[in-house]
Design a protein around this motif. Sequence first.
Motif, mmCIF file in Angstrom:
data_model
loop_
_atom_site.group_PDB
_atom_site.id
_atom_site.type_symbol
_atom_site.label_atom_id
_atom_site.label_comp_id
_atom_site.label_asym_id
_atom_site.label_seq_id
_atom_site.Cartn_x
_atom_site.Cartn_y
_atom_site.Cartn_z
ATOM 1 N N LEU A 1 43.432 78.044 50.758
ATOM 2 C CA LEU A 1 43.741 79.051 50.770
ATOM 3 C C LEU A 1 43.646 80.569 51.178
ATOM 4 O O LEU A 1 44.516 81.118 50.834
ATOM 5 N N LEU A 2 42.763 80.874 51.830
ATOM 6 C CA LEU A 2 42.502 82.072 52.385
ATOM 7 C C LEU A 2 43.306 82.138 53.836
ATOM 8 O O LEU A 2 44.017 82.857 53.795
ATOM 9 N N LEU A 3 43.315 81.301 54.031
ATOM 10 C CA LEU A 3 44.536 81.256 55.631
ATOM 11 C C LEU A 3 46.039 81.267 54.743
ATOM 12 O O LEU A 3 47.388 82.436 55.103
ATOM 13 N N HIS A 4 46.283 81.047 53.410
ATOM 14 C CA HIS A 4 47.348 81.422 52.940
ATOM 15 C C HIS A 4 47.522 82.782 52.451
ATOM 16 O O HIS A 4 48.596 83.025 52.488
ATOM 17 N N ASP A 5 46.958 83.417 52.306
ATOM 18 C CA ASP A 5 46.846 84.393 51.628
ATOM 19 C C ASP A 5 47.141 85.814 52.824
ATOM 20 O O ASP A 5 47.375 86.348 52.738
ATOM 21 N N ARG A 6 46.354 85.416 53.829
ATOM 22 C CA ARG A 6 45.635 86.246 54.968
ATOM 23 C C ARG A 6 47.302 85.966 55.532
ATOM 24 O O ARG A 6 47.572 87.664 55.998
ATOM 25 N N ILE A 7 48.351 85.315 55.487
ATOM 26 C CA ILE A 7 49.550 85.027 56.406
ATOM 27 C C ILE A 7 50.562 86.143 55.105
ATOM 28 O O ILE A 7 50.862 87.271 55.499
ATOM 29 N N ALA A 8 50.175 86.048 53.803
ATOM 30 C CA ALA A 8 50.735 86.792 52.820
ATOM 31 C C ALA A 8 51.050 88.340 52.808
ATOM 32 O O ALA A 8 51.227 89.173 52.481
ATOM 33 N N VAL A 9 49.346 88.690 53.254
ATOM 34 C CA VAL A 9 49.222 89.559 53.057
ATOM 35 C C VAL A 9 49.739 90.504 54.205
ATOM 36 O O VAL A 9 49.989 91.647 54.304
ATOM 37 N N MET A 10 49.876 89.586 55.254
ATOM 38 C CA MET A 10 49.668 90.759 56.929
ATOM 39 C C MET A 10 51.193 90.630 56.931
ATOM 40 O O MET A 10 51.783 91.403 57.816
ATOM 41 N N CYS A 11 51.866 89.674 56.605
ATOM 42 C CA CYS A 11 53.783 89.638 56.433
ATOM 43 C C CYS A 11 54.694 90.702 55.460
ATOM 44 O O CYS A 11 54.038 89.865 54.881
#
Length: 301
Positions: free
Chosen positions: A136-146
């Motif tokens: 979940l955290l990695l899903h969100d971190r990618i969406a935030v940064m990209c």
Amino acid sequence: SAYNLQNKCTVVKQSDVYADKACAFDTESNAMLVDHLYKGFFNYENAVDVSSFRIPSTTDNINGVAMMIYDEMPLAFFVDRVSVWYLGGYITKIQPVYLYQQSTALEMVAQYKYEAERLVADIKGNSAVSDLEKALLLHDRIAVMCEFDLGNETGAVGNEAFNGYGVFVKRTAVCHGYSEAYDYLLELVGIKSMLCRSQALNHTWNIITINGEKYHVDITWDDSIWGATRWDVIGRIDHKHFMVSSSKLYESHAATDYDTSPTDTTYDSYYWHDSQSAFQLVDNKLYYIDQKNANLVCKTD
């Protein structure tokens, strides 16, 4: 036969390897082959000799090896396309076409790995965070940064938007870039993942395995594009396509040419569907904003 007495070659491009099933050559069962190919590519060999692996030169195997390179070897993003050579009924060598000079490619790989490690630094090897929470955290971190790269929707050979380098370094990508980046991060934290493709939808996303069950995750469609001008909304992240079954995914991905093996419906209507912002990890606790109730929530169970 003449077929077995002379060298034959099949050129396989990334666009040729759409399939409605998992790749026959995965990184787990073919770890030695993957390492061998990575070594050859990083050394910028003109052709990588794979004859010792004794891979029968069937059409499925030729496409399978190429699919493994494109979809399960993310650090080989500097390889544009490959020619698969075979002789005597076996694949003998893989001949890559490189996108950049070797020094440039290796520098890009170093940048890729540095940024990826930075994103997983607080959760890699962290037993206080479950695999589900890590995903979940990695899903969100990618969406935030990209940001979704609207300018490359039609496809451009070798464009970084189509691989993890676009996500981690350029911060702009299309679906294949999102999916490849997520696949690589999940591998770093020990979660099994593979890319899922649909030619009908012209789209790529992930299938991940948590607690022995498979689920679809589509970060691209969870990273919102909003309004008539289609600009992304800063900070907004949906979770409608996170950890869903094939039946749930079909509501938005109405096609029949992709892998439908994820059947578990446990998370089809889960608490994260009520959040449109990124989940955060603070002191090993998950925090999120519940838009439905306008509350900041600490998830402790």
